[in-house]
Write a protein that holds these residues in place. Structure first.
Motif, PDB file in Angstrom:
ATOM      1  N   GLU A 286      64.552  45.579  44.129  1.00 43.23           N
ATOM      2  CA  GLU A 286      63.219  45.401  44.712  1.00 43.23           C
ATOM      3  C   GLU A 286      63.355  44.947  46.165  1.00 43.23           C
ATOM      4  N   GLY A 287      62.386  45.314  46.987  1.00 43.93           N
ATOM      5  CA  GLY A 287      62.304  44.790  48.345  1.00 43.93           C
ATOM      6  C   GLY A 287      63.249  45.408  49.361  1.00 43.93           C
ATOM      7  N   ARG A 288      63.840  46.563  49.065  1.00 47.94           N
ATOM      8  CA  ARG A 288      64.769  47.170  50.016  1.00 47.94           C
ATOM      9  C   ARG A 288      64.295  48.548  50.469  1.00 47.94           C
ATOM     10  N   ARG A 289      63.028  48.836  50.249  1.00 42.29           N
ATOM     11  CA  ARG A 289      62.484  50.161  50.564  1.00 42.29           C
ATOM     12  C   ARG A 289      62.738  50.567  52.014  1.00 42.29           C
ATOM     13  N   ASP A 290      62.456  49.662  52.943  1.00 41.82           N
ATOM     14  CA  ASP A 290      62.626  50.005  54.357  1.00 41.82           C
ATOM     15  C   ASP A 290      64.088  50.260  54.700  1.00 41.82           C
ATOM     16  N   LEU A 291      64.983  49.478  54.122  1.00 40.51           N
ATOM     17  CA  LEU A 291      66.411  49.688  54.363  1.00 40.51           C
ATOM     18  C   LEU A 291      66.873  51.027  53.802  1.00 40.51           C
ATOM     19  N   HIS A 292      66.404  51.360  52.603  1.00 36.56           N
ATOM     20  CA  HIS A 292      66.778  52.641  51.998  1.00 36.56           C
ATOM     21  C   HIS A 292      66.228  53.806  52.817  1.00 36.56           C
ATOM     22  N   TRP A 293      65.017  53.661  53.314  1.00 37.33           N
ATOM     23  CA  TRP A 293      64.407  54.721  54.120  1.00 37.33           C
ATOM     24  C   TRP A 293      65.208  54.938  55.405  1.00 37.33           C
ATOM     25  N   GLN A 294      65.569  53.844  56.082  1.00 33.85           N
ATOM     26  CA  GLN A 294      66.340  53.955  57.325  1.00 33.85           C
ATOM     27  C   GLN A 294      67.708  54.569  57.059  1.00 33.85           C
ATOM     28  N   GLN A 295      68.372  54.143  56.000  1.00 26.62           N
ATOM     29  CA  GLN A 295      69.679  54.702  55.664  1.00 26.62           C
ATOM     30  C   GLN A 295      69.552  56.200  55.375  1.00 26.62           C
ATOM     31  N   ALA A 296      68.526  56.579  54.651  1.00 21.09           N
ATOM     32  CA  ALA A 296      68.305  57.989  54.333  1.00 21.09           C
ATOM     33  C   ALA A 296      68.066  58.799  55.612  1.00 21.09           C
ATOM     34  N   LYS A 297      67.248  58.272  56.530  1.00 18.61           N
ATOM     35  CA  LYS A 297      66.994  58.968  57.794  1.00 18.61           C
ATOM     36  C   LYS A 297      68.287  59.189  58.561  1.00 18.61           C
ATOM     37  N   GLU A 298      69.130  58.164  58.605  1.00 15.01           N
ATOM     38  CA  GLU A 298      70.396  58.265  59.328  1.00 15.01           C
ATOM     39  C   GLU A 298      71.318  59.295  58.681  1.00 15.01           C
ATOM     40  N   GLU A 299      71.406  59.291  57.358  1.00 17.77           N
ATOM     41  CA  GLU A 299      72.261  60.249  56.665  1.00 17.77           C
ATOM     42  C   GLU A 299      71.792  61.680  56.912  1.00 17.77           C
ATOM     43  N   ILE A 300      70.485  61.909  56.854  1.00 16.17           N
ATOM     44  CA  ILE A 300      69.934  63.247  57.076  1.00 16.17           C
ATOM     45  C   ILE A 300      70.211  63.692  58.508  1.00 16.17           C
ATOM     46  N   GLU A 301      70.038  62.803  59.465  1.00 16.42           N
ATOM     47  CA  GLU A 301      70.297  63.121  60.868  1.00 16.42           C
ATOM     48  C   GLU A 301      71.752  63.559  61.063  1.00 16.42           C
ATOM     49  N   VAL A 302      72.670  62.825  60.485  1.00 18.36           N
ATOM     50  CA  VAL A 302      74.084  63.169  60.615  1.00 18.36           C
ATOM     51  C   VAL A 302      74.356  64.528  59.963  1.00 18.36           C
ATOM     52  N   GLU A 303      73.774  64.771  58.805  1.00 19.97           N
ATOM     53  CA  GLU A 303      73.954  66.054  58.129  1.00 19.97           C
ATOM     54  C   GLU A 303      73.416  67.216  58.949  1.00 19.97           C
ATOM     55  N   GLU A 304      72.375  66.971  59.721  1.00 21.37           N
ATOM     56  CA  GLU A 304      71.775  68.021  60.533  1.00 21.37           C
ATOM     57  C   GLU A 304      72.523  68.233  61.840  1.00 21.37           C
ATOM     58  N   GLY A 305      73.643  67.561  62.007  1.00 17.24           N
ATOM     59  CA  GLY A 305      74.470  67.816  63.175  1.00 17.24           C
ATOM     60  C   GLY A 305      74.368  66.810  64.287  1.00 17.24           C
TER      61      GLY A 305
END
Length: 68
Positions: free
Chosen positions: A25-44
């Motif tokens: 619980e309570g880590r939604r913003d951290l998970h969202w930021q981590q996901a954004k960073e991972e997607i960005e790296v995957e996109e080159g």
């Protein structure tokens, strides 16, 4: 990539991260930021520690006859 498609990928990745971490619980913003960073790296792209896109690397000139 379309903005809506990217947001959906980030949402799905954040959900995967949440599950992988045991559904805390309570880590939604951290998970969202981590996901954004991972997607960005995957996109080159690459991200700096601050989460901003890194600029292109600067070429450092070499000098003949100098040992590093």
């Amino acid at each position: 990539m379309d903005t809506d498609d990217r947001e959906e990928r980030v949402r799905q990745r954040a959900h995967e991260i949440w599950i992988r971490e045991g559904r805390p619980e309570g880590r939604r913003d951290l998970h969202w930021q981590q996901a954004k960073e991972e997607i960005e790296v995957e996109e080159g792209g690459s991200l700096s520690a601050a989460g901003e896109e890194d600029p292109e690397p600067i070429a450092v000139p070499s000098f003949p006859g100098r040992d590093a």
